[in-house]
Design a protein around this motif. Sequence first.
Motif, short mmCIF file in Angstrom:
data_model
loop_
_atom_site.label_atom_id
_atom_site.label_comp_id
_atom_site.label_asym_id
_atom_site.label_seq_id
_atom_site.Cartn_x
_atom_site.Cartn_y
_atom_site.Cartn_z
N THR A 91 -74.87 60.15 44.47
CA THR A 91 -74.33 61.50 44.54
C THR A 91 -73.67 61.83 43.21
O THR A 91 -72.80 61.10 42.74
N VAL A 92 -74.10 62.93 42.60
CA VAL A 92 -73.59 63.36 41.30
C VAL A 92 -72.99 64.75 41.46
O VAL A 92 -73.71 65.72 41.76
N ARG A 93 -71.69 64.86 41.30
CA ARG A 93 -71.02 66.15 41.32
C ARG A 93 -71.04 66.73 39.91
O ARG A 93 -70.36 66.23 39.00
N LEU A 94 -71.81 67.79 39.74
CA LEU A 94 -71.95 68.38 38.41
C LEU A 94 -70.96 69.53 38.21
O LEU A 94 -70.35 69.65 37.15
N ASP A 95 -70.84 70.39 39.20
CA ASP A 95 -69.84 71.46 39.17
C ASP A 95 -69.62 71.91 40.60
O ASP A 95 -70.16 71.31 41.54
N SER A 96 -68.85 72.96 40.80
CA SER A 96 -68.47 73.33 42.17
C SER A 96 -69.65 73.79 43.01
O SER A 96 -69.57 73.79 44.25
N ASP A 97 -70.77 74.19 42.38
CA ASP A 97 -71.91 74.70 43.13
C ASP A 97 -73.08 73.72 43.19
O ASP A 97 -74.11 74.04 43.79
N ASN A 98 -72.92 72.56 42.55
CA ASN A 98 -74.07 71.68 42.42
C ASN A 98 -73.69 70.22 42.64
O ASN A 98 -72.85 69.67 41.91
N GLU A 99 -74.32 69.62 43.64
CA GLU A 99 -74.14 68.21 43.93
C GLU A 99 -75.53 67.63 44.22
O GLU A 99 -76.14 67.94 45.24
N LYS A 124 -83.26 71.70 36.40
CA LYS A 124 -83.28 71.55 34.95
C LYS A 124 -82.23 72.44 34.31
O LYS A 124 -81.51 72.01 33.39
N ARG A 125 -82.09 73.67 34.79
CA ARG A 125 -81.08 74.58 34.24
C ARG A 125 -79.67 74.04 34.49
O ARG A 125 -78.80 74.13 33.62
N VAL A 126 -79.45 73.50 35.68
CA VAL A 126 -78.11 72.96 36.00
C VAL A 126 -77.81 71.73 35.14
O VAL A 126 -76.70 71.59 34.61
N TYR A 127 -78.78 70.84 35.00
CA TYR A 127 -78.57 69.66 34.16
C TYR A 127 -78.26 70.08 32.71
O TYR A 127 -77.36 69.51 32.08
N ARG A 128 -78.99 71.04 32.21
CA ARG A 128 -78.75 71.51 30.83
C ARG A 128 -77.36 72.12 30.71
O ARG A 128 -76.61 71.80 29.78
N ARG A 129 -77.01 72.98 31.64
CA ARG A 129 -75.72 73.67 31.59
C ARG A 129 -74.55 72.70 31.65
O ARG A 129 -73.50 72.93 31.05
N ASN A 130 -74.75 71.58 32.37
CA ASN A 130 -73.66 70.62 32.54
C ASN A 130 -73.70 69.49 31.52
O ASN A 130 -72.88 68.58 31.59
N GLY A 131 -74.62 69.54 30.57
CA GLY A 131 -74.59 68.60 29.46
C GLY A 131 -75.25 67.27 29.69
O GLY A 131 -74.90 66.29 29.01
N GLY A 144 -75.33 76.25 44.88
CA GLY A 144 -74.68 76.71 46.10
C GLY A 144 -75.56 76.80 47.32
O GLY A 144 -75.13 77.23 48.37
N VAL A 145 -76.83 76.40 47.21
CA VAL A 145 -77.78 76.47 48.32
C VAL A 145 -78.23 75.06 48.69
O VAL A 145 -78.46 74.22 47.81
N VAL A 146 -78.36 74.79 49.98
CA VAL A 146 -78.72 73.47 50.47
C VAL A 146 -80.23 73.28 50.43
O VAL A 146 -80.99 74.16 50.86
N TYR A 147 -80.65 72.11 49.93
CA TYR A 147 -82.06 71.71 49.95
C TYR A 147 -82.14 70.34 50.64
O TYR A 147 -81.50 69.40 50.19
N ILE A 148 -82.91 70.28 51.70
CA ILE A 148 -83.10 69.02 52.43
C ILE A 148 -84.49 68.49 52.10
O ILE A 148 -85.49 69.20 52.22
N ALA A 149 -84.52 67.24 51.66
CA ALA A 149 -85.77 66.66 51.19
C ALA A 149 -86.74 66.41 52.33
O ALA A 149 -86.36 66.10 53.46
N SER A 150 -88.03 66.54 52.01
CA SER A 150 -89.09 66.21 52.96
C SER A 150 -89.22 64.69 53.03
O SER A 150 -88.76 63.97 52.14
N PRO A 151 -89.86 64.17 54.08
CA PRO A 151 -90.15 62.72 54.12
C PRO A 151 -90.92 62.30 52.87
O PRO A 151 -91.77 63.05 52.36
N LEU A 152 -90.65 61.10 52.40
CA LEU A 152 -91.21 60.64 51.13
C LEU A 152 -92.40 59.72 51.37
O LEU A 152 -92.31 58.73 52.09
N ARG A 153 -93.50 60.04 50.70
CA ARG A 153 -94.70 59.23 50.80
C ARG A 153 -94.65 58.07 49.82
O ARG A 153 -94.01 58.16 48.77
N PHE A 154 -95.39 57.00 50.15
CA PHE A 154 -95.36 55.81 49.31
C PHE A 154 -95.99 56.07 47.95
O PHE A 154 -95.39 55.81 46.90
N THR A 155 -97.24 56.58 47.94
CA THR A 155 -97.97 56.69 46.68
C THR A 155 -97.44 57.79 45.77
O THR A 155 -97.54 57.68 44.55
N THR A 156 -96.90 58.86 46.35
CA THR A 156 -96.46 59.99 45.53
C THR A 156 -94.97 59.99 45.25
O THR A 156 -94.48 60.88 44.55
#
Length: 227
Positions: free
Chosen positions: A89-97, A142-149, A48-60
Amino acid sequence: MQIQSPIYPPLENGDSRSETLRDRLTYREFERRYAAMTTDQKAELIEGVVYIASPLRFTTHAKPHADLIGLLWTYKMATPGTEIGIEPTVRLDSDNEFQPDGVLLIPGGSSQLTSEGYIQGAPELVVEIAASSAAIDLGDKKRVYRRNGVQEYLVWQIFDQKLDWFYLEEGVYQSLSPNDEGILCSRVFPGLWLNATQLLQNNLAAVLETLQGGLASPEHQAFIQPD
Protein backbone atom coordinates in the motif's frame (compact mmCIF):
# COMPACT_ATOMS: atom_id res chain seq x y z
CA MET A 1 -23.67 2.36 27.82
CA GLN A 2 -22.06 0.36 25.05
CA ILE A 3 -20.82 2.34 22.07
CA GLN A 4 -21.30 0.51 18.81
CA SER A 5 -18.58 0.56 16.21
CA PRO A 6 -19.48 2.49 13.05
CA ILE A 7 -20.63 0.45 10.07
CA TYR A 8 -18.89 1.31 6.83
CA PRO A 9 -20.38 0.45 3.44
CA PRO A 10 -18.30 -1.94 1.34
CA LEU A 11 -16.18 -0.54 -1.42
CA GLU A 12 -17.53 -0.86 -4.93
CA ASN A 13 -15.87 -0.25 -8.27
CA GLY A 14 -16.18 3.41 -9.23
CA ASP A 15 -17.04 4.54 -5.71
CA SER A 16 -16.60 8.21 -4.92
CA ARG A 17 -18.42 10.37 -2.44
CA SER A 18 -20.75 11.82 -5.05
CA GLU A 19 -22.15 10.73 -8.36
CA THR A 20 -20.67 13.79 -10.06
CA LEU A 21 -17.15 12.74 -8.94
CA ARG A 22 -16.47 16.29 -7.77
CA ASP A 23 -16.22 15.20 -4.15
CA ARG A 24 -13.72 12.34 -3.91
CA LEU A 25 -12.98 9.71 -1.30
CA THR A 26 -9.97 10.50 0.84
CA TYR A 27 -7.45 7.76 1.54
CA ARG A 28 -8.51 7.69 5.21
CA GLU A 29 -12.13 6.92 4.34
CA PHE A 30 -10.96 4.48 1.66
CA GLU A 31 -8.84 2.62 4.22
CA ARG A 32 -11.69 2.41 6.75
CA ARG A 33 -14.03 0.91 4.17
CA TYR A 34 -11.31 -1.33 2.73
CA ALA A 35 -10.58 -2.75 6.19
CA ALA A 36 -14.28 -3.47 6.69
CA MET A 37 -14.56 -5.57 3.52
CA THR A 38 -15.20 -9.26 4.14
CA THR A 39 -13.81 -10.40 0.78
CA ASP A 40 -10.12 -10.48 -0.10
CA GLN A 41 -10.03 -8.19 -3.12
CA LYS A 42 -7.34 -5.78 -4.23
CA ALA A 43 -8.65 -2.22 -4.36
CA GLU A 44 -6.94 1.07 -5.16
CA LEU A 45 -7.92 4.71 -4.80
CA ILE A 46 -7.08 6.61 -7.99
CA GLU A 47 -7.88 10.31 -8.03
CA GLY A 48 -10.49 9.75 -5.35
CA VAL A 49 -12.27 6.92 -7.21
CA VAL A 50 -12.20 3.24 -6.19
CA TYR A 51 -10.89 0.61 -8.62
CA ILE A 52 -11.27 -3.06 -7.71
CA ALA A 53 -8.98 -5.41 -9.57
CA SER A 54 -10.28 -8.27 -11.69
CA PRO A 55 -9.14 -11.84 -10.94
CA LEU A 56 -5.56 -12.32 -12.10
CA ARG A 57 -4.62 -14.88 -14.73
CA PHE A 58 -1.39 -16.85 -14.55
CA THR A 59 0.03 -16.18 -18.02
CA THR A 60 -0.99 -12.53 -18.31
CA HIS A 61 -0.13 -11.43 -14.79
CA ALA A 62 1.22 -13.90 -12.24
CA LYS A 63 4.10 -15.25 -14.34
CA PRO A 64 5.40 -11.93 -15.73
CA HIS A 65 4.93 -10.42 -12.28
CA ALA A 66 7.14 -13.11 -10.75
CA ASP A 67 9.77 -12.70 -13.47
CA LEU A 68 10.02 -8.96 -12.95
CA ILE A 69 10.08 -9.23 -9.16
CA GLY A 70 12.83 -11.83 -9.47
CA LEU A 71 14.90 -9.28 -11.37
CA LEU A 72 14.38 -6.64 -8.69
CA TRP A 73 15.06 -9.14 -5.89
CA THR A 74 18.37 -10.11 -7.49
CA TYR A 75 19.34 -6.46 -7.71
CA LYS A 76 18.31 -5.81 -4.12
CA MET A 77 20.34 -8.74 -2.81
CA ALA A 78 23.47 -7.31 -4.46
CA THR A 79 22.72 -3.71 -3.47
CA PRO A 80 22.74 -2.90 0.26
CA GLY A 81 20.55 0.05 1.13
CA THR A 82 17.72 -0.89 -1.22
CA GLU A 83 14.46 -2.71 -0.57
CA ILE A 84 11.74 -4.22 -2.74
CA GLY A 85 8.07 -4.74 -2.03
CA ILE A 86 5.30 -6.70 -3.74
CA GLU A 87 1.93 -4.95 -3.95
CA PRO A 88 2.51 -2.66 -0.95
CA THR A 89 0.00 0.00 0.00
CA VAL A 90 1.47 3.32 -1.13
CA ARG A 91 -0.11 6.55 0.08
CA LEU A 92 0.80 9.14 -2.52
CA ASP A 93 -1.56 11.97 -1.57
CA SER A 94 -5.01 12.44 -0.06
CA ASP A 95 -6.77 11.21 -3.22
CA ASN A 96 -4.49 8.37 -4.22
CA GLU A 97 -3.58 5.13 -2.50
CA PHE A 98 -2.14 2.48 -4.82
CA GLN A 99 -0.96 -1.10 -4.59
CA PRO A 100 1.61 -1.25 -7.39
CA ASP A 101 2.80 -4.66 -8.52
CA GLY A 102 6.28 -3.86 -7.22
CA VAL A 103 8.48 -1.12 -5.83
CA LEU A 104 12.21 -0.68 -5.45
CA LEU A 105 13.14 1.99 -2.97
CA ILE A 106 15.85 3.47 -0.83
CA PRO A 107 14.68 3.47 2.81
CA GLY A 108 14.67 7.00 4.13
CA GLY A 109 14.78 8.37 0.58
CA SER A 110 11.76 9.91 -1.09
CA SER A 111 9.29 7.73 0.84
CA GLN A 112 8.86 6.71 4.46
CA LEU A 113 7.15 3.88 6.34
CA THR A 114 4.23 5.00 8.49
CA SER A 115 3.62 3.68 11.99
CA GLU A 116 1.01 1.38 10.43
CA GLY A 117 3.59 -0.06 8.05
CA TYR A 118 2.39 1.62 4.85
CA ILE A 119 4.58 3.50 2.38
CA GLN A 120 4.01 7.24 2.51
CA GLY A 121 5.31 9.19 -0.45
CA ALA A 122 6.95 8.24 -3.72
CA PRO A 123 9.11 5.10 -4.05
CA GLU A 124 12.08 5.64 -6.33
CA LEU A 125 10.92 2.95 -8.82
CA VAL A 126 7.42 1.58 -9.38
CA VAL A 127 6.61 -1.36 -11.68
CA GLU A 128 3.21 -2.38 -13.01
CA ILE A 129 2.11 -5.41 -15.02
CA ALA A 130 -0.50 -4.02 -17.42
CA ALA A 131 -2.93 -6.44 -19.03
CA SER A 132 -6.55 -5.36 -18.68
CA SER A 133 -5.34 -2.41 -16.58
CA ALA A 134 -3.16 -0.87 -19.33
CA ALA A 135 -5.37 2.17 -19.88
CA ILE A 136 -5.31 2.99 -16.16
CA ASP A 137 -1.60 2.25 -15.69
CA LEU A 138 -0.63 4.50 -18.61
CA GLY A 139 -3.32 7.09 -17.93
CA ASP A 140 -4.43 8.23 -14.47
CA LYS A 141 -1.81 6.21 -12.59
CA LYS A 142 1.04 7.52 -14.68
CA ARG A 143 -0.13 11.10 -14.12
CA VAL A 144 -0.38 10.54 -10.36
CA TYR A 145 3.06 8.92 -10.17
CA ARG A 146 4.56 11.83 -12.13
CA ARG A 147 2.80 14.47 -10.04
CA ASN A 148 4.00 12.86 -6.81
CA GLY A 149 7.63 12.54 -7.91
CA VAL A 150 8.09 8.81 -8.61
CA GLN A 151 11.49 8.95 -10.27
CA GLU A 152 11.11 5.89 -12.49
CA TYR A 153 8.02 4.02 -13.67
CA LEU A 154 8.21 0.69 -15.52
CA VAL A 155 5.10 -0.67 -17.26
CA TRP A 156 5.05 -4.11 -18.90
CA GLN A 157 2.19 -4.14 -21.40
CA ILE A 158 1.42 -7.83 -21.72
CA PHE A 159 -1.02 -7.86 -24.63
CA ASP A 160 1.05 -5.42 -26.70
CA GLN A 161 4.30 -7.23 -25.85
CA LYS A 162 5.89 -3.91 -24.95
CA LEU A 163 7.85 -2.59 -22.02
CA ASP A 164 7.94 1.13 -21.22
CA TRP A 165 10.40 2.57 -18.71
CA PHE A 166 9.85 6.23 -17.85
CA TYR A 167 12.12 8.55 -15.88
CA LEU A 168 11.23 11.89 -14.35
CA GLU A 169 13.04 14.92 -15.71
CA GLU A 170 11.99 18.44 -14.74
CA GLY A 171 8.57 17.19 -13.72
CA VAL A 172 7.91 15.33 -16.99
CA TYR A 173 8.15 11.61 -17.75
CA GLN A 174 10.58 10.79 -20.54
CA SER A 175 10.97 7.38 -22.16
CA LEU A 176 14.18 5.62 -21.20
CA SER A 177 16.04 4.65 -24.36
CA PRO A 178 18.22 1.52 -24.62
CA ASN A 179 21.96 1.93 -24.92
CA ASP A 180 24.02 0.81 -27.93
CA GLU A 181 23.74 -2.81 -26.76
CA GLY A 182 19.94 -2.57 -26.52
CA ILE A 183 19.95 -2.51 -22.72
CA LEU A 184 17.73 -0.33 -20.54
CA CYS A 185 19.80 1.11 -17.68
CA SER A 186 18.13 2.70 -14.66
CA ARG A 187 19.10 6.30 -13.95
CA VAL A 188 18.26 6.00 -10.26
CA PHE A 189 19.69 2.56 -9.49
CA PRO A 190 23.12 2.12 -11.10
CA GLY A 191 23.63 -1.41 -12.38
CA LEU A 192 19.93 -2.17 -12.75
CA TRP A 193 20.13 -3.28 -16.37
CA LEU A 194 17.27 -4.86 -18.29
CA ASN A 195 17.37 -6.60 -21.64
CA ALA A 196 13.74 -5.92 -22.55
CA THR A 197 13.92 -7.82 -25.84
CA GLN A 198 15.00 -11.02 -24.11
CA LEU A 199 12.46 -10.54 -21.34
CA LEU A 200 9.63 -10.27 -23.87
CA GLN A 201 10.94 -13.44 -25.53
CA ASN A 202 10.98 -15.21 -22.15
CA ASN A 203 14.75 -15.78 -22.34
CA LEU A 204 15.29 -15.32 -18.63
CA ALA A 205 18.85 -16.67 -18.71
CA ALA A 206 19.84 -13.80 -21.00
CA VAL A 207 17.94 -11.34 -18.79
CA LEU A 208 19.87 -12.56 -15.75
CA GLU A 209 23.17 -12.39 -17.61
CA THR A 210 22.50 -8.76 -18.51
CA LEU A 211 21.66 -7.89 -14.92
CA GLN A 212 24.80 -9.61 -13.66
CA GLY A 213 26.78 -7.44 -16.06
CA GLY A 214 25.17 -4.39 -14.50
CA LEU A 215 25.96 -5.60 -10.99
CA ALA A 216 29.62 -6.01 -11.98
CA SER A 217 29.80 -2.56 -13.57
CA PRO A 218 31.95 0.24 -12.10
CA GLU A 219 28.87 2.44 -11.58
CA HIS A 220 27.19 -0.21 -9.43
CA GLN A 221 30.34 -0.72 -7.39
CA ALA A 222 30.55 3.04 -6.83
CA PHE A 223 26.88 3.06 -5.76
CA ILE A 224 27.30 0.40 -3.09
CA GLN A 225 30.75 1.53 -1.97
CA PRO A 226 30.71 5.34 -2.11
CA ASP A 227 33.84 7.26 -1.19
